[in-house]
Design a protein around this motif. Structure first.
Motif, PDB file in Angstrom:
ATOM      1  N   UNK A  29     -70.940  11.531  19.214  1.00  0.00           N
ATOM      2  CA  UNK A  29     -72.166  12.136  18.689  1.00  0.00           C
ATOM      3  C   UNK A  29     -72.874  12.843  19.837  1.00  0.00           C
ATOM      4  N   UNK A  30     -73.536  13.952  19.523  1.00  0.00           N
ATOM      5  CA  UNK A  30     -74.269  14.718  20.525  1.00  0.00           C
ATOM      6  C   UNK A  30     -75.740  14.733  20.133  1.00  0.00           C
ATOM      7  N   UNK A  31     -76.600  14.405  21.108  1.00  0.00           N
ATOM      8  CA  UNK A  31     -78.043  14.457  20.881  1.00  0.00           C
ATOM      9  C   UNK A  31     -78.681  15.357  21.942  1.00  0.00           C
ATOM     10  N   UNK A  32     -79.847  15.864  21.629  1.00  0.00           N
ATOM     11  CA  UNK A  32     -80.565  16.684  22.593  1.00  0.00           C
ATOM     12  C   UNK A  32     -81.742  15.886  23.132  1.00  0.00           C
ATOM     13  N   UNK A  33     -81.925  15.933  24.452  1.00  0.00           N
ATOM     14  CA  UNK A  33     -83.005  15.192  25.101  1.00  0.00           C
ATOM     15  C   UNK A  33     -83.747  16.103  26.075  1.00  0.00           C
ATOM     16  N   UNK A  47     -82.216  10.985  35.303  1.00  0.00           N
ATOM     17  CA  UNK A  47     -83.186  10.210  34.523  1.00  0.00           C
ATOM     18  C   UNK A  47     -82.872  10.274  33.030  1.00  0.00           C
ATOM     19  N   UNK A  48     -82.405  11.420  32.558  1.00  0.00           N
ATOM     20  CA  UNK A  48     -82.037  11.557  31.142  1.00  0.00           C
ATOM     21  C   UNK A  48     -80.889  10.612  30.801  1.00  0.00           C
ATOM     22  N   UNK A  49     -79.870  10.565  31.656  1.00  0.00           N
ATOM     23  CA  UNK A  49     -78.722   9.679  31.421  1.00  0.00           C
ATOM     24  C   UNK A  49     -79.160   8.215  31.501  1.00  0.00           C
ATOM     25  N   UNK A  50     -79.963   7.865  32.505  1.00  0.00           N
ATOM     26  CA  UNK A  50     -80.414   6.476  32.664  1.00  0.00           C
ATOM     27  C   UNK A  50     -81.248   6.028  31.463  1.00  0.00           C
ATOM     28  N   UNK A  51     -82.121   6.891  30.977  1.00  0.00           N
ATOM     29  CA  UNK A  51     -82.948   6.537  29.817  1.00  0.00           C
ATOM     30  C   UNK A  51     -82.088   6.382  28.562  1.00  0.00           C
ATOM     31  N   UNK A  52     -81.106   7.272  28.391  1.00  0.00           N
ATOM     32  CA  UNK A  52     -80.227   7.199  27.220  1.00  0.00           C
ATOM     33  C   UNK A  52     -79.393   5.925  27.242  1.00  0.00           C
ATOM     34  N   UNK A  58     -72.007   3.809  26.097  1.00  0.00           N
ATOM     35  CA  UNK A  58     -70.879   4.689  26.402  1.00  0.00           C
ATOM     36  C   UNK A  58     -71.239   6.178  26.381  1.00  0.00           C
ATOM     37  N   UNK A  59     -72.305   6.546  27.129  1.00  0.00           N
ATOM     38  CA  UNK A  59     -72.631   7.961  27.279  1.00  0.00           C
ATOM     39  C   UNK A  59     -71.477   8.615  28.023  1.00  0.00           C
ATOM     40  N   UNK A  85     -76.541  15.239  25.356  1.00  0.00           N
ATOM     41  CA  UNK A  85     -75.787  14.057  25.790  1.00  0.00           C
ATOM     42  C   UNK A  85     -74.790  13.706  24.699  1.00  0.00           C
ATOM     43  N   UNK A  86     -73.586  13.366  25.101  1.00  0.00           N
ATOM     44  CA  UNK A  86     -72.596  12.898  24.122  1.00  0.00           C
ATOM     45  C   UNK A  86     -72.285  11.435  24.404  1.00  0.00           C
ATOM     46  N   UNK A  87     -72.105  10.701  23.313  1.00  0.00           N
ATOM     47  CA  UNK A  87     -71.769   9.281  23.441  1.00  0.00           C
ATOM     48  C   UNK A  87     -70.851   8.899  22.284  1.00  0.00           C
ATOM     49  N   UNK A  88     -70.066   7.857  22.525  1.00  0.00           N
ATOM     50  CA  UNK A  88     -69.083   7.415  21.541  1.00  0.00           C
ATOM     51  C   UNK A  88     -69.739   6.515  20.507  1.00  0.00           C
TER      52      UNK A  88
END
Length: 90
Positions: A29-33, A47-52, A58-59, A85-88
């Motif tokens: 799935x892809x989300x926008x941050x 910071x975006x990755x750490x917050x997600x 599994x980002x 960001x994409x994550x499984x």
């Protein structure tokens, strides 16, 4: 039964291009941050990755869509990014 395309018979089988291919069962799935940092765009991305990671598992990747900055008194005071960001999915 009439053929869907002249000269080709209709079939429910996969096209030859897919014959023997292993289909992945992973769905991403892809989300926008949005994120910001007073240090740099790279820090904003981190910071975006750490917050997600706090609410997602599994980002897999980050794609920076847009860069911007807040300016005060002629100096950059905040670096901002819009990222995907994409994550499984489980």
């Amino acid at each position: 039964m009439a053929a869907a395309h002249p000269g080709r018979e209709t079939s429910h089988e996969l096209p030859l291009a897919f014959a023997g291919a292993v289909m992945s069962k992973n769905i991403v799935k892809v989300i926008e941050v949005l994120a910001e940092s007073p240090k740099s765009w790279e820090d904003a991305a981190a910071k975006a990755v750490a917050a997600a990671q706090k609410s997602l598992r599994d980002v897999k990747s980050i794609y920076i869509k847009d860069f911007s900055a807040e300016v005060a008194e002629g100096k950059i005071v905040n670096y901002r990014i819009t990222a995907k960001l994409s994550f499984k999915l489980e």
